[in-house]
Design a protein around this motif. Sequence first.
Motif, PDB file in Angstrom:
ATOM      1  N   SER A  18       0.984  -1.169  -0.082  1.00  0.00           N
ATOM      2  CA  SER A  18       0.025  -0.168   0.028  1.00  0.00           C
ATOM      3  C   SER A  18       0.935   1.242  -0.058  1.00  0.00           C
ATOM      4  O   SER A  18       2.020   1.061   0.230  1.00  0.00           O
ATOM      5  N   GLU A  73      -0.818   7.870  -3.229  1.00  0.00           N
ATOM      6  CA  GLU A  73      -0.322   8.450  -4.795  1.00  0.00           C
ATOM      7  C   GLU A  73      -1.024   9.796  -4.750  1.00  0.00           C
ATOM      8  O   GLU A  73      -2.221  10.168  -4.331  1.00  0.00           O
ATOM      9  N   ARG A  84      -4.657   9.690  -2.880  1.00  0.00           N
ATOM     10  CA  ARG A  84      -5.299   8.399  -2.596  1.00  0.00           C
ATOM     11  C   ARG A  84      -4.411   7.531  -2.045  1.00  0.00           C
ATOM     12  O   ARG A  84      -3.273   7.484  -2.347  1.00  0.00           O
ATOM     13  N   VAL A 111      -3.908   3.606  -1.415  1.00  0.00           N
ATOM     14  CA  VAL A 111      -4.096   2.480  -2.352  1.00  0.00           C
ATOM     15  C   VAL A 111      -3.791   1.433  -1.461  1.00  0.00           C
ATOM     16  O   VAL A 111      -2.592   1.431  -0.896  1.00  0.00           O
ATOM     17  N   ARG A 148      -8.044  -4.691  -4.911  1.00  0.00           N
ATOM     18  CA  ARG A 148      -7.361  -3.223  -4.925  1.00  0.00           C
ATOM     19  C   ARG A 148      -8.548  -2.300  -4.074  1.00  0.00           C
ATOM     20  O   ARG A 148      -9.812  -2.092  -4.393  1.00  0.00           O
ATOM     21  N   THR A 185      -9.222   1.573  -2.306  1.00  0.00           N
ATOM     22  CA  THR A 185      -8.480   3.061  -2.301  1.00  0.00           C
ATOM     23  C   THR A 185      -9.444   3.918  -1.280  1.00  0.00           C
ATOM     24  O   THR A 185     -10.492   3.530  -1.109  1.00  0.00           O
ATOM     25  N   HIS A 196      -8.254   2.624   3.089  1.00  0.00           N
ATOM     26  CA  HIS A 196      -8.026   1.696   1.692  1.00  0.00           C
ATOM     27  C   HIS A 196      -8.056   0.192   2.029  1.00  0.00           C
ATOM     28  O   HIS A 196      -8.301  -0.468   1.229  1.00  0.00           O
TER      29      HIS A 196
END
Length: 197
Positions: free
Chosen positions: A72, A75, A119, A121, A137, A139, A182
């Motif tokens: 993780s 971003e 975000r 992730v 995945r 977010t 996330h």
Amino acid sequence: MEQLIIATKNKGKVEDFRNLFLKYNITIKSLLDFDESIPDIEETGETFEENAALKAETIAERFSLPVLADDSGLEVDALDGRPGIYSARYAGLEKSDQANIDKLLEELKTIPEEERTARFVCVLAVARPGKPTLFKRGTCEGRVADQPTGENGFGYDPVFYPKGSTKTMAEMTPEEKNQISHRKNAMKQLEEWLQKL
């Protein structure tokens, strides 16, 4: 699937997953449960998926058991997705949350608030012997603050405002954070897959 190894030595993370898998009668072990020392697996992948798979597949091969690993990070749109997969060691190999935050804020100091979208992730990889690796995945959208606030959490939590919140992740209680994180969102998807098993 009766047994699953969580590829981590982080007790908090293990507890999160243990709670999720409890109702499916899956016994959870972590790397802390094995006497032999398992060397850290070098994260040489170029995506969260590749790094999570590297960890999960290496350990699954070693023990011939299903393994769940995660990767993780944060971003930031204005930085073309950085720090991304380098989130934990953004300011250098010597991992330091404060140094990482300082570097991030320095790089964003000329970026206006409305352009600081970002975000968190989390990618979960489940490696099972003889089967393709499964990925989920999750977010958590938000933006980067101009200064750290809050004492809870870790990593970039003190400089991340989740979308619609006036508190940074580090100002939230663990319960509040777990509702929107996330990791929670990735785990929700994993749970949907478990229900179909």
